[in-house]
Design a protein around this motif. Structure first.
Motif, PDB file in Angstrom:
ATOM      1  N   GLN A  14       0.829  -1.205   0.000  1.00 15.42           N
ATOM      2  CA  GLN A  14       0.000   0.000   0.000  1.00 15.42           C
ATOM      3  C   GLN A  14       0.863   1.255   0.000  1.00 15.42           C
ATOM      4  OE1 GLN A  14      -2.126  -0.993   3.567  1.00 15.42           O
ATOM      5  NE2 GLN A  14      -3.915  -1.783   2.457  1.00 15.42           N
ATOM      6  N   VAL A  18       1.058   4.311  -2.812  1.00 12.19           N
ATOM      7  CA  VAL A  18       0.926   5.731  -2.497  1.00 12.19           C
ATOM      8  C   VAL A  18       2.156   6.487  -2.993  1.00 12.19           C
ATOM      9  CG1 VAL A  18       0.820   7.431  -0.624  1.00 12.19           C
ATOM     10  CG2 VAL A  18      -0.643   5.399  -0.540  1.00 12.19           C
ATOM     11  N   GLN A  21       2.047   6.995  -6.695  1.00 12.30           N
ATOM     12  CA  GLN A  21       1.098   8.046  -7.083  1.00 12.30           C
ATOM     13  C   GLN A  21       1.723   9.424  -6.936  1.00 12.30           C
ATOM     14  OE1 GLN A  21      -1.939   7.132  -8.512  1.00 12.30           O
ATOM     15  NE2 GLN A  21      -0.832   5.202  -8.305  1.00 12.30           N
ATOM     16  N   CYS A  33      -2.661  12.265  -1.277  1.00 11.08           N
ATOM     17  CA  CYS A  33      -3.103  11.006  -1.879  1.00 11.08           C
ATOM     18  C   CYS A  33      -4.202  10.366  -1.034  1.00 11.08           C
ATOM     19  CB  CYS A  33      -1.915  10.055  -2.034  1.00 11.08           C
ATOM     20  SG  CYS A  33      -2.352   8.490  -2.829  1.00 11.08           S
ATOM     21  N   LEU A  37      -8.179   9.835  -1.928  1.00  9.28           N
ATOM     22  CA  LEU A  37      -8.901   8.566  -1.873  1.00  9.28           C
ATOM     23  C   LEU A  37     -10.180   8.692  -1.045  1.00  9.28           C
ATOM     24  CD1 LEU A  37      -5.897   6.129  -1.389  1.00  9.28           C
ATOM     25  CD2 LEU A  37      -7.262   6.462  -3.458  1.00  9.28           C
ATOM     26  N   LYS A  40     -12.658  10.626  -3.201  1.00  8.46           N
ATOM     27  CA  LYS A  40     -13.146   9.771  -4.290  1.00  8.46           C
ATOM     28  C   LYS A  40     -14.189   8.778  -3.771  1.00  8.46           C
ATOM     29  CE  LYS A  40     -11.391   6.886  -8.032  1.00  8.46           C
ATOM     30  NZ  LYS A  40     -10.195   6.329  -8.673  1.00  8.46           N
ATOM     31  N   ASP A  41     -13.933   8.190  -2.613  1.00  7.54           N
ATOM     32  CA  ASP A  41     -14.883   7.244  -2.022  1.00  7.54           C
ATOM     33  C   ASP A  41     -16.185   7.953  -1.651  1.00  7.54           C
ATOM     34  OD1 ASP A  41     -15.477   4.542  -0.875  1.00  7.54           O
ATOM     35  OD2 ASP A  41     -15.619   5.732   0.965  1.00  7.54           O
TER      36      ASP A  41
END
Length: 83
Positions: A14, A18, A21, A33, A37, A40-41
Protein backbone atom coordinates in the motif's frame (compact mmCIF):
# COMPACT_ATOMS: atom_id res chain seq x y z
CA UNK A 1 -13.19 23.58 9.08
CA UNK A 2 -11.10 22.09 11.84
CA UNK A 3 -8.28 19.72 11.00
CA UNK A 4 -7.49 16.50 12.84
CA UNK A 5 -4.13 14.77 12.70
CA UNK A 6 -4.34 11.02 12.18
CA UNK A 7 -1.73 8.31 11.90
CA UNK A 8 -2.27 5.28 9.67
CA UNK A 9 -0.30 2.11 9.17
CA UNK A 10 0.01 0.83 5.61
CA UNK A 11 1.35 -2.44 4.30
CA UNK A 12 4.52 -2.26 2.25
CA UNK A 13 2.48 -2.77 -0.91
CA UNK A 14 0.00 0.00 0.00
CA UNK A 15 2.80 2.39 0.89
CA UNK A 16 4.52 1.61 -2.40
CA UNK A 17 1.32 2.38 -4.29
CA UNK A 18 0.93 5.73 -2.50
CA UNK A 19 4.56 6.61 -3.16
CA UNK A 20 4.13 5.76 -6.84
CA UNK A 21 1.10 8.05 -7.08
CA UNK A 22 3.12 10.90 -5.61
CA UNK A 23 6.20 10.17 -7.77
CA UNK A 24 4.00 10.13 -10.91
CA UNK A 25 2.70 13.59 -10.04
CA UNK A 26 -0.88 12.60 -9.26
CA UNK A 27 -0.53 14.08 -5.75
CA UNK A 28 1.87 16.47 -4.07
CA UNK A 29 2.49 14.22 -1.06
CA UNK A 30 1.22 11.16 0.82
CA UNK A 31 -1.42 13.14 2.71
CA UNK A 32 -2.93 14.53 -0.49
CA UNK A 33 -3.10 11.01 -1.88
CA UNK A 34 -4.96 9.67 1.16
CA UNK A 35 -7.27 12.70 1.20
CA UNK A 36 -7.90 12.16 -2.52
CA UNK A 37 -8.90 8.57 -1.87
CA UNK A 38 -11.28 9.65 0.89
CA UNK A 39 -12.86 12.25 -1.41
CA UNK A 40 -13.15 9.77 -4.29
CA UNK A 41 -14.88 7.24 -2.02
CA UNK A 42 -17.26 9.92 -0.70
CA UNK A 43 -18.16 11.02 -4.24
CA UNK A 44 -18.71 7.40 -5.35
CA UNK A 45 -21.06 6.80 -2.43
CA UNK A 46 -22.96 10.01 -3.24
CA UNK A 47 -23.33 8.96 -6.91
CA UNK A 48 -24.51 5.51 -5.82
CA UNK A 49 -27.11 7.07 -3.49
CA UNK A 50 -28.34 9.31 -6.33
CA UNK A 51 -28.59 6.31 -8.66
CA UNK A 52 -30.45 4.31 -6.04
CA UNK A 53 -32.89 7.22 -5.55
CA UNK A 54 -33.42 7.50 -9.32
CA UNK A 55 -34.18 3.79 -9.48
CA UNK A 56 -36.69 4.07 -6.63
CA UNK A 57 -38.35 7.03 -8.37
CA UNK A 58 -38.40 5.15 -11.67
CA UNK A 59 -39.94 2.06 -10.10
CA UNK A 60 -42.65 4.12 -8.43
CA UNK A 61 -43.39 6.31 -11.49
CA UNK A 62 -46.07 4.04 -12.89
CA UNK A 63 -46.56 1.40 -15.51
CA UNK A 64 -43.66 1.25 -17.99
CA UNK A 65 -44.26 2.08 -21.65
CA UNK A 66 -42.80 0.11 -24.56
CA UNK A 67 -39.32 1.19 -25.62
CA UNK A 68 -39.18 3.03 -28.97
CA UNK A 69 -35.54 2.70 -29.97
CA UNK A 70 -36.02 4.67 -33.20
CA UNK A 71 -37.32 7.69 -31.26
CA UNK A 72 -34.40 7.43 -28.84
CA UNK A 73 -31.90 7.29 -31.72
CA UNK A 74 -33.57 10.27 -33.39
CA UNK A 75 -33.29 12.37 -30.22
CA UNK A 76 -29.70 11.22 -29.66
CA UNK A 77 -28.76 12.04 -33.25
CA UNK A 78 -30.32 15.48 -32.97
CA UNK A 79 -28.35 16.17 -29.80
CA UNK A 80 -25.01 15.40 -31.43
CA UNK A 81 -25.96 16.81 -34.84
CA UNK A 82 -26.24 13.51 -36.72
CA UNK A 83 -29.30 12.50 -38.74
Amino acid sequence: MSMHRKTYTLTEQQDGWVETQVENGHFGNDSECILGLVLKDKQAKERFAMLRQALVEGESSGVPKPLNILAIKAVGGAVIGVQ
